[in-house]
Design an enzyme around this catalytic site. Structure first.
Site, mmCIF file in Angstrom:
data_model
loop_
_atom_site.group_PDB
_atom_site.id
_atom_site.type_symbol
_atom_site.label_atom_id
_atom_site.label_comp_id
_atom_site.label_asym_id
_atom_site.label_seq_id
_atom_site.Cartn_x
_atom_site.Cartn_y
_atom_site.Cartn_z
ATOM 1 N N TYR A 120 6.788 -2.175 2.637
ATOM 2 C CA TYR A 120 6.605 -3.585 2.286
ATOM 3 C C TYR A 120 7.817 -4.396 2.708
ATOM 4 O O TYR A 120 8.957 -3.892 2.704
ATOM 5 C CB TYR A 120 6.418 -3.742 0.772
ATOM 6 C CG TYR A 120 5.020 -3.422 0.306
ATOM 7 C CD1 TYR A 120 4.018 -4.385 0.364
ATOM 8 C CD2 TYR A 120 4.705 -2.167 -0.186
ATOM 9 C CE1 TYR A 120 2.741 -4.099 -0.073
ATOM 10 C CE2 TYR A 120 3.427 -1.866 -0.620
ATOM 11 C CZ TYR A 120 2.445 -2.839 -0.564
ATOM 12 O OH TYR A 120 1.180 -2.549 -0.991
ATOM 13 N N TYR A 171 2.017 5.076 2.169
ATOM 14 C CA TYR A 171 3.375 5.220 1.635
ATOM 15 C C TYR A 171 3.336 6.068 0.372
ATOM 16 O O TYR A 171 2.279 6.216 -0.251
ATOM 17 C CB TYR A 171 4.026 3.853 1.383
ATOM 18 C CG TYR A 171 3.298 2.949 0.411
ATOM 19 C CD1 TYR A 171 3.423 3.104 -0.966
ATOM 20 C CD2 TYR A 171 2.504 1.903 0.882
ATOM 21 C CE1 TYR A 171 2.776 2.251 -1.837
ATOM 22 C CE2 TYR A 171 1.851 1.045 0.016
ATOM 23 C CZ TYR A 171 1.988 1.226 -1.343
ATOM 24 O OH TYR A 171 1.344 0.381 -2.205
ATOM 25 N N ARG A 181 -0.156 6.989 -1.096
ATOM 26 C CA ARG A 181 -1.229 6.006 -1.210
ATOM 27 C C ARG A 181 -1.905 5.839 0.142
ATOM 28 O O ARG A 181 -1.245 5.737 1.181
ATOM 29 C CB ARG A 181 -0.672 4.655 -1.673
ATOM 30 C CG ARG A 181 -0.109 4.700 -3.102
ATOM 31 C CD ARG A 181 -0.627 3.536 -3.913
ATOM 32 N NE ARG A 181 -2.075 3.544 -3.968
ATOM 33 C CZ ARG A 181 -2.837 2.461 -4.032
ATOM 34 N NH1 ARG A 181 -2.291 1.277 -4.058
ATOM 35 N NH2 ARG A 181 -4.154 2.560 -4.075
ATOM 36 N N HIS A 184 -3.982 0.491 2.580
ATOM 37 C CA HIS A 184 -4.771 -0.465 1.798
ATOM 38 C C HIS A 184 -4.194 -1.859 1.925
ATOM 39 O O HIS A 184 -2.997 -2.034 2.161
ATOM 40 C CB HIS A 184 -4.804 -0.059 0.316
ATOM 41 C CG HIS A 184 -3.455 -0.066 -0.336
ATOM 42 N ND1 HIS A 184 -2.564 0.970 -0.221
ATOM 43 C CD2 HIS A 184 -2.825 -1.004 -1.100
ATOM 44 C CE1 HIS A 184 -1.457 0.683 -0.877
ATOM 45 N NE2 HIS A 184 -1.579 -0.517 -1.414
ATOM 46 N N HIS A 186 -3.978 -5.299 -0.456
ATOM 47 C CA HIS A 186 -4.257 -5.912 -1.752
ATOM 48 C C HIS A 186 -5.016 -7.210 -1.490
ATOM 49 O O HIS A 186 -4.661 -7.968 -0.580
ATOM 50 C CB HIS A 186 -2.960 -6.211 -2.499
ATOM 51 C CG HIS A 186 -2.219 -4.976 -2.914
ATOM 52 N ND1 HIS A 186 -2.414 -4.361 -4.125
ATOM 53 C CD2 HIS A 186 -1.285 -4.236 -2.265
ATOM 54 C CE1 HIS A 186 -1.630 -3.295 -4.211
ATOM 55 N NE2 HIS A 186 -0.929 -3.198 -3.096
#
Lengths: 269, 204
Positions: A120, A171, A181, A184, A186
């Site tokens: 991120y 990640y 994870r 994806h 959000h």
């Protein structure tokens, strides 16, 4: 605002002709019991929510373009003259409808995601770095200076939306050490029905990490899980432009408008 | 999973789509209004932490476009079951009225390191609030009421009795939906997610 109905109300039961929401079916959302990892254990309310007729919540905010700027191209965060974000370009498109299949127009769709390497963008505020050191420091993947990973679009009259971004990387899952994870996005949808506010995550078809993801697996219903998986589709007009993914969203809807209720003699379904 | 979604409404093909700034891509999205009366809803997922990539502190000031009228400042703290501040919550606030050029009627505020939030808006008798919290599977819906308290005689707050929801709640739970006046248009209202004084959250 009109006076709220005084009668007691059980969610989903058509108690008046003013319009109520369909009850949320069992399994439609993550099981609370399966979601109590991480900080949720001290955050989940212990009281059940109080069932109340939606006096105000049948409508909701609008987002005039003069107040909110759209950012439909996440690959050009650094400006048109700067290099684009690194990664697999994907065009995500779909429609937002309600439970009756009616388009939801004017909804604000916000997306945020990791970069192609699964990292991120660092928090903008120094405070956030102090608050969440693990969120950033625990990730070893490189940053992309040309990718911020945040966008905002609005649905058109047909409920359609689309944005261009890059496919995020996987990640490590901090809540479940040892697992990763799946890729994806959000996705947040704020719209013209306050009670239909939705925050969800978009996954990608065929991702083997879905099988171990605690967030995805917190959904007990297989169909509910599958609806969070974007489908790879061909972009007919420009197949070389980007990979296409379709992601349709269905929001809660009103049981009946006064007009429809009157047509049915004031009763429910 | 590889052959489209099947079942619920959408056909497998995206005839779809898009016109993005600067790109000559035009795809046409076919309307697909389902004939079935009820389409399964999309599931909720936790909001996580990184929604802050979209955070705009200005959104907490609903007067930023120059709305005229008495001001209301709403401030408070989001607390967890241990009474500890929740530093990664997102509050959204809505005046149940249409947006106007000078008044968006909707705002958003992230909690800070001490779990605090602060909105600046126009005076209202009640506001709709959604609290989004990292780790929780669903948003939390609630309302906050601004009730002029009775005088020293102990007179009951009149407006509260006119509200069906407030009237239906036991006094100690009702109190969780009432902001405390601080004077000069400022009100304080804490959100307790769990435990003693747990805020009343709503289901519609």
């Amino acid at each position: 605002m009109s006076d709220p109905p005084a009668r007691p109300h059980t969610p989903g039961e058509p108690t008046s002709d003013q319009g109520h929401f369909w009850p949320v079916p069992a399994g439609a959302h993550p099981d609370a019991a399966a979601s109590t990892f991480g900080p949720a254990e001290r955050r989940l309310p212990r009281h059940p929510p109080v069932a109340t007729p939606p006096t105000l919540e049948r409508s909701g905010p609008r987002f005039p373009s003069s107040h909110h700027q759209a950012t439909a191209d996440l690959t050009r965060f650094a400006g048109a003259a700067a290099p684009p974000a690194i990664g697999q370009r994907i065009l995500v498109a779909g429609r937002v409808t309600d439970e009756r299949g009616q388009p939801v127009s004017g909804a604000m769709i916000e997306v945020w995601q990791a970069n192609a390497a699964g990292r991120y963008h660092p928090p903008a505020e120094e405070q956030d770095v102090l608050l969440f050191p693990a969120l950033d420091a625990a990730l070893h993947a490189p940053l992309d200076p040309h990718f911020r990973g945040a966008g905002r679009v609005f649905t058109d009259d047909d409920g359609a939306y689309r944005f261009l971004t890059i496919k995020p990387g996987a990640y490590p899952c901090l809540e479940r050490p040892g697992t990763w994870r799946p890729s994806h996005l959000h996705v947040s949808i704020a719209g013209p029905v306050w009670a239909a506010r939705l925050v969800t995550q978009l996954y990608f078809e065929g991702d083997p990490l879905l099988a171990q993801d605690p967030f995805y697996q917190a959904l007990g219903d297989e169909e509910a899980r599958r609806r969070l998986v974007a489908t790879l589709v061909a972009l007919h007009d420009a197949p070389e432009h980007a990979l296409g993914y379709r992601f349709d969203v269905v929001l809660r809807g009103l049981f009946a408008t006064p007009f429809e209720a009157a047509e049915r003699g004031g009763g429910g379904r | 999973m590889s052959e489209g979604k099947g079942g619920s409404g959408g056909g497998p093909g995206l005839d779809a789509a898009a016109s993005l700034d600067g790109d000559a891509v035009q795809l046409s999205m076919l309307p697909q209004v389902s004939a079935t009366p009820r389409v399964p809803i999309t599931a909720s997922q936790p909001i996580g932490s990184f929604w802050r990539l979209l955070a705009e502190p200005a959104l907490a000031d609903l007067t930023r476009f120059g709305a005229a009228g008495p001001r209301l400042e709403l401030r408070g703290t989001v607390l967890d079951g241990d009474g500890e501040p929740v530093p990664d919550a997102c509050l959204e606030l809505w005046h149940p009225q249409p947006a106007a050029a000078e008044f968006p009627a909707w705002g958003r505020c992230a909690t800070d390191a001490a779990g605090r939030f602060r909105f600046l808006t126009l005076a209202a008798t009640s506001l709709s609030v959604i609290v989004l919290v990292r780790g929780l599977p669903l948003p939390l819906w609630t309302r906050v009421h601004f009730v002029a308290l009775g005088d020293a005689s102990g007179e009951a707050p009149g407006e509260a009795l006119d509200d069906a929801l407030l009237a239906s709640l036991p006094a100690e739970r009702r109190a969780t939906l009432l902001a405390r006046p601080l004077g000069d248009g400022a009100w304080e209202w804490d959100v307790r997610l769990q435990g003693e004084g747990e805020t009343v959250f709503l289901d519609f």
